[in-house]
Design an enzyme around this catalytic site. Structure first.
Site, PDB file in Angstrom:
ATOM      1  N   PRO A   8       0.806  -1.224   0.000  1.00  0.00           N
ATOM      2  CA  PRO A   8       0.000   0.000   0.000  1.00  0.00           C
ATOM      3  C   PRO A   8       0.841   1.277   0.000  1.00  0.00           C
ATOM      4  O   PRO A   8       1.999   1.282   0.390  1.00  0.00           O
ATOM      5  CB  PRO A   8      -0.816  -0.131   1.301  1.00  0.00           C
ATOM      6  N   ALA A   9       0.220   2.361  -0.478  1.00  0.00           N
ATOM      7  CA  ALA A   9       0.811   3.714  -0.524  1.00  0.00           C
ATOM      8  C   ALA A   9       1.928   3.829  -1.553  1.00  0.00           C
ATOM      9  O   ALA A   9       2.807   4.676  -1.426  1.00  0.00           O
ATOM     10  CB  ALA A   9       1.317   4.139   0.857  1.00  0.00           C
ATOM     11  N   THR A  13      -3.271   2.498  -7.246  1.00  0.00           N
ATOM     12  CA  THR A  13      -4.648   2.779  -7.658  1.00  0.00           C
ATOM     13  C   THR A  13      -4.716   3.989  -8.578  1.00  0.00           C
ATOM     14  O   THR A  13      -5.411   3.973  -9.602  1.00  0.00           O
ATOM     15  CB  THR A  13      -5.540   2.988  -6.424  1.00  0.00           C
ATOM     16  N   THR A  90      -2.606  -5.825  -4.630  1.00  0.00           N
ATOM     17  CA  THR A  90      -1.207  -5.853  -4.183  1.00  0.00           C
ATOM     18  C   THR A  90      -0.401  -6.964  -4.855  1.00  0.00           C
ATOM     19  O   THR A  90       0.760  -6.755  -5.197  1.00  0.00           O
ATOM     20  CB  THR A  90      -1.136  -6.032  -2.658  1.00  0.00           C
ATOM     21  N   ASN A 127       1.587  10.023  -0.555  1.00  0.00           N
ATOM     22  CA  ASN A 127       0.679   8.932  -0.882  1.00  0.00           C
ATOM     23  C   ASN A 127      -0.163   8.509   0.316  1.00  0.00           C
ATOM     24  O   ASN A 127      -1.360   8.233   0.197  1.00  0.00           O
ATOM     25  CB  ASN A 127       1.460   7.731  -1.414  1.00  0.00           C
ATOM     26  N   TYR A 157       2.092  -5.857   5.379  1.00  0.00           N
ATOM     27  CA  TYR A 157       2.418  -6.194   3.993  1.00  0.00           C
ATOM     28  C   TYR A 157       3.924  -6.339   3.797  1.00  0.00           C
ATOM     29  O   TYR A 157       4.383  -7.215   3.054  1.00  0.00           O
ATOM     30  CB  TYR A 157       1.858  -5.133   3.045  1.00  0.00           C
ATOM     31  N   ARG A 215      -8.317  29.389 -24.882  1.00  0.00           N
ATOM     32  CA  ARG A 215      -8.383  29.597 -26.315  1.00  0.00           C
ATOM     33  C   ARG A 215      -7.674  30.919 -26.639  1.00  0.00           C
ATOM     34  O   ARG A 215      -7.472  31.758 -25.758  1.00  0.00           O
ATOM     35  CB  ARG A 215      -9.828  29.668 -26.785  1.00  0.00           C
ATOM     36  N   HIS A 216      -7.310  31.075 -27.880  1.00  0.00           N
ATOM     37  CA  HIS A 216      -6.793  32.357 -28.332  1.00  0.00           C
ATOM     38  C   HIS A 216      -7.858  33.438 -28.105  1.00  0.00           C
ATOM     39  O   HIS A 216      -9.050  33.137 -27.926  1.00  0.00           O
ATOM     40  CB  HIS A 216      -6.459  32.285 -29.821  1.00  0.00           C
ATOM     41  N   ASN A 221     -11.827  35.959 -37.743  1.00  0.00           N
ATOM     42  CA  ASN A 221     -12.768  34.967 -38.252  1.00  0.00           C
ATOM     43  C   ASN A 221     -13.860  34.647 -37.236  1.00  0.00           C
ATOM     44  O   ASN A 221     -14.994  34.325 -37.613  1.00  0.00           O
ATOM     45  CB  ASN A 221     -12.035  33.687 -38.663  1.00  0.00           C
ATOM     46  N   ASN A 222     -13.540  34.677 -35.941  1.00  0.00           N
ATOM     47  CA  ASN A 222     -14.577  34.496 -34.930  1.00  0.00           C
ATOM     48  C   ASN A 222     -15.658  35.567 -35.058  1.00  0.00           C
ATOM     49  O   ASN A 222     -16.860  35.282 -34.980  1.00  0.00           O
ATOM     50  CB  ASN A 222     -13.998  34.571 -33.517  1.00  0.00           C
ATOM     51  N   ARG A 265      -2.920  33.565 -34.244  1.00  0.00           N
ATOM     52  CA  ARG A 265      -3.816  34.068 -33.194  1.00  0.00           C
ATOM     53  C   ARG A 265      -3.457  33.539 -31.808  1.00  0.00           C
ATOM     54  O   ARG A 265      -3.686  34.228 -30.811  1.00  0.00           O
ATOM     55  CB  ARG A 265      -5.273  33.787 -33.536  1.00  0.00           C
ATOM     56  N   GLU A 285      -5.493  24.138 -34.806  1.00  0.00           N
ATOM     57  CA  GLU A 285      -6.922  23.885 -34.855  1.00  0.00           C
ATOM     58  C   GLU A 285      -7.249  22.792 -35.869  1.00  0.00           C
ATOM     59  O   GLU A 285      -6.463  22.521 -36.803  1.00  0.00           O
ATOM     60  CB  GLU A 285      -7.666  25.175 -35.210  1.00  0.00           C
ATOM     61  N   PHE A 307     -22.624  19.236 -44.286  1.00  0.00           N
ATOM     62  CA  PHE A 307     -23.066  19.889 -43.045  1.00  0.00           C
ATOM     63  C   PHE A 307     -23.957  18.943 -42.240  1.00  0.00           C
ATOM     64  O   PHE A 307     -23.850  18.854 -41.005  1.00  0.00           O
ATOM     65  CB  PHE A 307     -23.804  21.182 -43.391  1.00  0.00           C
ATOM     66  N   HIS A 350      -6.974  26.054 -29.459  1.00  0.00           N
ATOM     67  CA  HIS A 350      -8.206  26.305 -30.198  1.00  0.00           C
ATOM     68  C   HIS A 350      -9.354  25.463 -29.645  1.00  0.00           C
ATOM     69  O   HIS A 350      -9.136  24.523 -28.890  1.00  0.00           O
ATOM     70  CB  HIS A 350      -7.982  25.989 -31.678  1.00  0.00           C
TER      71      HIS A 350
END
Length: 446
Positions: A8-9, A13, A90, A127, A157, A215-216, A221-222, A265, A285, A307, A350
């Site tokens: 363990p530790a 997991t 284990t 841990n 253990y 994002r930029h 264009n946006n 951009r 992008e 489309f 992007h």
């Protein structure tokens, strides 16, 4: 089957769940089977570390039954659903590993053991703290008592633990990891899946980390509602770049690195940040092929069938002479491996690319990726907690268009133009919209 080994530790997991997440991302079908969860079904209330004593015969039978049931469930799942079962346990003794190996051999199933060893006090301390915070065994136990109990559990253990020894276990194929990747030794690892596992484990660092994404700034264009291209930032986009730089420079993140795409951009958005910048083609992008530079209205007018196909399956749809989201996922593989061992990185990229990256860390299903909302002019912070991630969004106060488009209800090829454009976000028909007076130039769909 992938079977973890270690006391363990040692981070097993966290490693198991992150490995399964990565394999699912790469197109495999993986699932984690955690032995302790099976044990809790047999022992509802955890009382003390005595459950793990070697001389506690009754408890030993419970733990053995838990391991066998987990292994059987994993084998059944492999037969009916997936191709990589991750056994999170284990497997601390030679005889336990022999049982796993023999069971898999009878099913003609390959097994790869992953042993996690740790003698670094700082890693162990971290841990142990994570286990005490997250384990159901200790949720109702006082902190001091829980700490004492867990240390006794580890000691039990240690008294039984037999590290993998290739001379005594010559048939085993394994990856042995020391101190979270400080050193890695490999024996008889071969094939595509095992190669991916080794690549991931060679890069993954379980330590808590913080990553930043943006994002930029709003691009020309946006503003016009056009797809893709390599245009400059709009005046509002440049204002966001200044605001982002001011914010990042004021918080003074130690060791900050900036990654951008190769498009202007993103470079313009990051240029004022006081940190080394790297421009990475994998962060470019999505390539819209013949539709680059078109508006959605233009795409519907020129390529209505394309489309419609895009709306029917946005994840797998590939633009003619362009890319799909699946293509982006593939080219992002090395970027994700880098991010798995980096800390304090700001990625300026992007919409489609960040959807994929955020989807990976937030463990989203592939079909969800194309509809994750990644707004403009927003700084996104991801912090890791074990194998979970938490997202925090900071909207910087700079106006911009909204580029998010929901999936329309009608995706058929014979739909009307109005139905096709129903969810298209509003945009302007001129870059000089802020200078216009009187009639608005904002184009909206109704």
């Amino acid at each position: 089957m992938v079977a973890f080994v270690g006391i363990p530790a040692r981070g097993k997991t966290v490693m198991a769940h992150k490995l399964a997440r990565y394999l699912n991302w790469t197109g495999e079908v993986a699932k984690v089977f955690t032995v302790s969860e099976y044990r809790r079904k047999l022992v509802e209330q955890y009382d003390s570390h005595d459950l793990f004593r070697a001389d506690n015969r009754e408890a030993m039978e419970i733990r053995k039954k838990s391991s066998v049931t987990a292994m059987e469930d994993a084998a059944l799942w492999l037969k009916e659903e997936g191709n990589v079962a991750v056994l999170d346990g284990t497997n601390a003794t030679k005889s336990q590993r022999e049982n796993v190996y023999d069971y898999c051999a009878k099913l003609c199933c390959k097994v790869l053991f992953i042993e996690s060893i740790c003698d670094d006090d700082d890693i162990l301390s971290r841990n142990i703290k994570e286990v005490l915070q997250n384990s159901p065994d200790y949720k109702d136990m006082a902190q001091e008592k829980a700490m004492d109990d867990f240390h006794h559990k580890i000691q039990h253990y240690l008294e039984q633990y037999e590290p993998i020894n290739p001379k005594q276990e010559p048939n085993l194929r394994y990856i042995k990891i020391m101190n979270e990747g400080e050193t890695i030794s490999v024996r008889r690892v071969a094939g595509q899946i095992e190669g991916r596992i080794l690549a991931f484990l060679s890069n993954f660092k379980p330590a808590p980390k913080t990553l930043y994404f943006s994002r930029h700034g709003e691009s020309e264009n946006n503003v016009l509602g056009r797809i893709g291209g390599d245009t400059n930032l709009s005046p509002r986009g440049r204002k966001y770049a200044q605001s982002l730089a001011r914010h990042m420079n004021e918080v003074k993140i130690e060791g900050l690195k900036v990654w951008t795409s190769e498009l202007c951009r993103t470079k313009q958005t990051a240029e004022g940040i006081n940190a080394p910048a790297e421009h990475i083609s994998a962060l470019n992008e999505l390539d819209a092929g013949v539709c680059e530079g078109l508006t959605y209205e233009g795409m519907q007018d020129k390529f209505p069938q394309e489309f419609a196909w895009r709306d029917q399956d946005k994840l797998r749809y590939r633009y003619p002479w362009g890319e799909s989201y699946v293509d982006i996922m593939a080219r992002l593989d090395p970027v994700l491996l880098e991010l798995e061992h980096e800390d304090n990185v700001l990625v300026v990229s992007h919409q489609a690319v960040l959807r994929c990256i955020l989807g990976y860390f937030l463990n989203k299903k592939p079909e969800e990726l194309p509809y994750i909302n990644v707004p403009l002019h927003t700084l996104i912070k991801i912090t890791t907690d074990g194998y979970n991630c938490h997202m925090e969004c900071t909207k910087l106060n700079v106006e911009c268009v909204d580029t998010y488009r929901k999936q329309p209800k009608n995706c058929s090829a014979d739909r009307t133009t109005d139905d096709a454009l129903l969810t298209v976000p509003s945009h302007f028909d001129s870059l000089n919209f802020w200078q216009l007076t009187g009639q608005s130039s904002l184009i909206t769909q109704h």
